[in-house]
Design an enzyme around this catalytic site. Structure first.
Site, short mmCIF file in Angstrom:
data_model
loop_
_atom_site.label_atom_id
_atom_site.label_comp_id
_atom_site.label_asym_id
_atom_site.label_seq_id
_atom_site.Cartn_x
_atom_site.Cartn_y
_atom_site.Cartn_z
N SER A 64 0.83 -1.21 0.00
CA SER A 64 0.00 0.00 0.00
C SER A 64 0.86 1.25 0.00
O SER A 64 2.01 1.25 0.46
CB SER A 64 -0.92 0.02 1.23
OG SER A 64 -1.80 -1.07 1.21
N1 SAH Z 1 -1.00 -4.67 4.17
C1 SAH Z 1 -0.36 -5.00 2.93
C2 SAH Z 1 -1.26 -4.65 1.75
C3 SAH Z 1 -1.24 -5.73 0.71
S1 SAH Z 1 -2.48 -5.60 -0.53
C4 SAH Z 1 0.98 -4.32 2.81
O1 SAH Z 1 1.27 -3.41 3.59
O2 SAH Z 1 1.79 -4.71 1.94
C5 SAH Z 1 -3.82 -6.52 0.17
C6 SAH Z 1 -3.58 -7.97 0.50
O3 SAH Z 1 -4.84 -8.53 0.86
C7 SAH Z 1 -3.04 -8.81 -0.64
O4 SAH Z 1 -1.84 -9.41 -0.26
C8 SAH Z 1 -4.14 -9.86 -0.88
O5 SAH Z 1 -3.65 -11.13 -1.25
C9 SAH Z 1 -4.84 -9.90 0.47
N2 SAH Z 1 -6.21 -10.41 0.45
C10 SAH Z 1 -7.17 -10.26 -0.51
N3 SAH Z 1 -8.30 -10.89 -0.16
C11 SAH Z 1 -8.07 -11.48 1.06
C12 SAH Z 1 -8.86 -12.30 1.95
N4 SAH Z 1 -10.12 -12.66 1.65
N5 SAH Z 1 -8.28 -12.71 3.10
C13 SAH Z 1 -7.00 -12.36 3.43
N6 SAH Z 1 -6.21 -11.59 2.62
C14 SAH Z 1 -6.74 -11.17 1.46
#
Ligand code: SAH
Length: 215
Positions: A64
């Protein structure tokens, strides 16, 4: 990989940029100043690590934007010792910010490759969160309730299990919306268990996927 004076200087500038965009929570700003974001990124994007932008981290996901991480964390109003559930571990950067704020973090990731990578990586950085490979729609009932719940992917609706798992007096921050754009939403649960919803503008996240959409 190294954390050089140049990186530290770029990080200080990033912190100032995020402050300039309206973030005032001292613990959040200190975390941005401290955490070497370039360690959380793919080699191809290293030189961009201290730009206030989201970047690919593999498996079709992104780390993010620092402002978004700071905005969500500030809205969550965390303090030392709080138990926090994060949905979407991804690179682990947001997890690290919560840990730097003194929280005990439980984080769920649905992509196995990312889960494996981040589970190996965070302890190398000295961080000890509780990481789970699973479906964020279900939350983590075995460890509920949580003082705070944070969703870092765009949810088509607010999963009822996550509302259930907020402690009375607690908060849930979740970007809600089915298209490209989501509305940052804050759910506060009063001591009597009633919930209230407030919104805080538009953001863009990768989608929160349900079990049937998993690859
Ligand atoms: N907090 C992370 C943001 C990653 S983007 C960072 O700082 O890098 C969002 C993430 O949510 C992705 O890795 C994606 O695989 C995950 N995601 C999407 N749907 C999900 C679900 N149902 N349960 C858990 N994770 C999920």
């Amino acid at each position: 990989m190294e954390d050089t004076y140049r990186h530290k200087g770029l990080r200080r500038k990033l912190m100032e940029e995020v402050r300039g965009k309206g973030i005032s929570d001292a613990a959040v700003l200190a975390a941005i100043d401290k955490i070497p974001r370039h360690f959380f990124m793919d080699l191809a994007f290293l030189e961009f690590a201290y730009q206030d932008k989201a970047f690919p981290i593999g498996a079709g996901q992104t780390i993010s934007q620092p402002f978004t991480v700071a905005f969500q964390t500030q809205l969550l109003q965390v303090s030392k010792g709080m138990k926090v559930l994060e949905i979407g571990t991804g690179s682990g950067y947001q997890t690290a910010v919560l840990l730097e704020c003194g929280c005990r973090v439980y984080s769920i990731e649905r992509q196995k490759a990312l889960y494996d990578k981040t589970r190996a990586f965070l302890p190398q950085m000295g961080y000890q969160p509780n990481l789970y490979y699973g479906d964020g729609y279900k939350g983590q009932p075995a460890f509920a309730p949580f003082d705070r719940v944070l969703v870092t992917c765009g949810a088509p609706f607010i999963p009822p299990a996550l509302i259930e798992q907020i402690k009375p007096g607690g908060r849930l921050v979740i970007p809600v919306g089915e298209g490209e754009v989501q509305v940052m939403t804050l759910i506060t649960k009063a001591l009597d268990g009633s919930v209230k919803e407030d919104t805080f503008g538009e953001f863009r996240f990768v989608p929160m996927l349900g079990e049937r959409e998993w690859k």
